[in-house]
Design a protein around this motif. Structure first.
Motif, PDB file in Angstrom:
ATOM      1  N   LEU A  56       1.043   3.921  -5.889  1.00  0.00           N
ATOM      2  CA  LEU A  56       1.644   4.409  -4.652  1.00  0.00           C
ATOM      3  C   LEU A  56       0.972   3.721  -3.468  1.00  0.00           C
ATOM      4  O   LEU A  56      -0.259   3.625  -3.405  1.00  0.00           O
ATOM      5  CB  LEU A  56       1.467   5.933  -4.548  1.00  0.00           C
ATOM      6  N   THR A  57       1.763   3.240  -2.521  1.00  0.00           N
ATOM      7  CA  THR A  57       1.211   2.584  -1.343  1.00  0.00           C
ATOM      8  C   THR A  57       1.171   3.568  -0.160  1.00  0.00           C
ATOM      9  O   THR A  57       1.985   4.489  -0.091  1.00  0.00           O
ATOM     10  CB  THR A  57       2.063   1.366  -0.960  1.00  0.00           C
ATOM     11  N   PRO A  58       0.212   3.362   0.758  1.00  0.00           N
ATOM     12  CA  PRO A  58      -0.839   2.343   0.752  1.00  0.00           C
ATOM     13  C   PRO A  58      -1.964   2.694  -0.212  1.00  0.00           C
ATOM     14  O   PRO A  58      -2.179   3.863  -0.538  1.00  0.00           O
ATOM     15  CB  PRO A  58      -1.337   2.354   2.196  1.00  0.00           C
ATOM     16  N   SER A  59      -2.688   1.664  -0.665  1.00  0.00           N
ATOM     17  CA  SER A  59      -3.787   1.855  -1.611  1.00  0.00           C
ATOM     18  C   SER A  59      -4.812   0.755  -1.407  1.00  0.00           C
ATOM     19  O   SER A  59      -4.466  -0.435  -1.454  1.00  0.00           O
ATOM     20  CB  SER A  59      -3.270   1.823  -3.050  1.00  0.00           C
ATOM     21  N   ARG A  60      -6.073   1.134  -1.190  1.00  0.00           N
ATOM     22  CA  ARG A  60      -7.121   0.136  -1.027  1.00  0.00           C
ATOM     23  C   ARG A  60      -7.426  -0.581  -2.333  1.00  0.00           C
ATOM     24  O   ARG A  60      -7.800  -1.757  -2.333  1.00  0.00           O
ATOM     25  CB  ARG A  60      -8.378   0.794  -0.457  1.00  0.00           C
ATOM     26  N   THR A  61      -7.250   0.129  -3.460  1.00  0.00           N
ATOM     27  CA  THR A  61      -7.443  -0.541  -4.751  1.00  0.00           C
ATOM     28  C   THR A  61      -6.357  -1.588  -4.961  1.00  0.00           C
ATOM     29  O   THR A  61      -6.631  -2.706  -5.425  1.00  0.00           O
ATOM     30  CB  THR A  61      -7.420   0.476  -5.901  1.00  0.00           C
TER      31      THR A  61
END
Length: 232
Positions: A97-102
């Motif tokens: 799911l966005t946003p995602s730092r990973t």
């Protein structure tokens, strides 16, 4: 809130229960007796919620994905991981799911590690640890787990709760290069380049269903119904 450990009458069972309580104190997770699903798809009024409820009936594998962006380690627990192809090279996939730092780290570095977790309290503790997000010091506080933080490489974990680790790189084929945007999610396709042994055990990995971590249990044997009918 986790359920209280069950007590049993025999001394051997009591010893086992004491061990389970000790594990609960160390990892904040332990294995309880099986519980039925609480999902009620027919009680939902909208199609999206009906689908959400139905999906709670299906067990999914639980893994931890790690990557690094500009020297900053990232990690997330996920239950969408699955294999995609075996030949000519093994491919795996999952969605984020966005946003995602990973996901940002995966897109920037083009590499990541997948950690297959043990189907026990230790594996559940690792999964729960990385389900909290990418706060500072996210890799600290893991008991019995060693993390290799090689410079500009995805963190590699080993120890309690980790069965295997897969070194992967983003698949370099097609216009979107292994990262496919679908509404508010991104499908990641990765090529497995190495498998790293972990815990020496023949147990199944950690599963997730109906909002709880689960152990893979009994086997439905072929021909079981016919044998049962013959007995009657």
């Amino acid at each position: 809130m986790l359920p209280r450990p069950l007590t049993q009458p025999s001394s051997a069972a009591e010893t086992q229960a004491q061990s389970a309580r000790a594990l609960f104190r160390r990892s904040s997770s332990y294995v309880s007796s099986p519980s039925p699903s609480t999902a009620e798809p027919d009680a939902e009024t909208s199609l999206p919620e009906q689908l959400r409820s139905v999906m709670r009936l299906l067990a999914s594998p639980v893994v931890v994905c790690t990557s690094t962006h500009d020297g900053v380690p990232r990690a997330m627990t996920m239950s969408s991981f699955t294999s995609l192809a075996l030949r000519p090279t093994p491919l795996v996939t999952f969605n984020v799911l966005t946003p995602s730092r990973t996901l940002d780290a995966i897109a920037a570095s083009r590499e990541f590690n997948i950690h297959i977790l043990a189907g026990d309290a230790a594996g559940a503790a690792v999964a729960d640890h990385f389900a909290r997000g990418n706060s500072e010091g996210a890799f600290e506080g893991l008991r019995g787990v060693t993390t290799n933080m090689a410079s500009h490489r995805p963190p590699l974990m080993s120890g309690n709760g980790v069965l295997r680790a897969l070194r992967c790189r983003v698949f370099q084929q097609g216009l979107q290069g292994g990262l496919v945007k679908v509404r508010d999610h991104v499908l990641v396709v990765g090529e497995v380049v190495e498998m790293i042994p972990g815990k020496d055990a023949r147990e199944f990995g950690l599963a997730y269903a109906d909002r709880k971590y689960r152990q893979i249990g009994g086997v439905i044997a072929k021909g079981g119904m016919r044998l049962q009918e013959e007995d009657q």
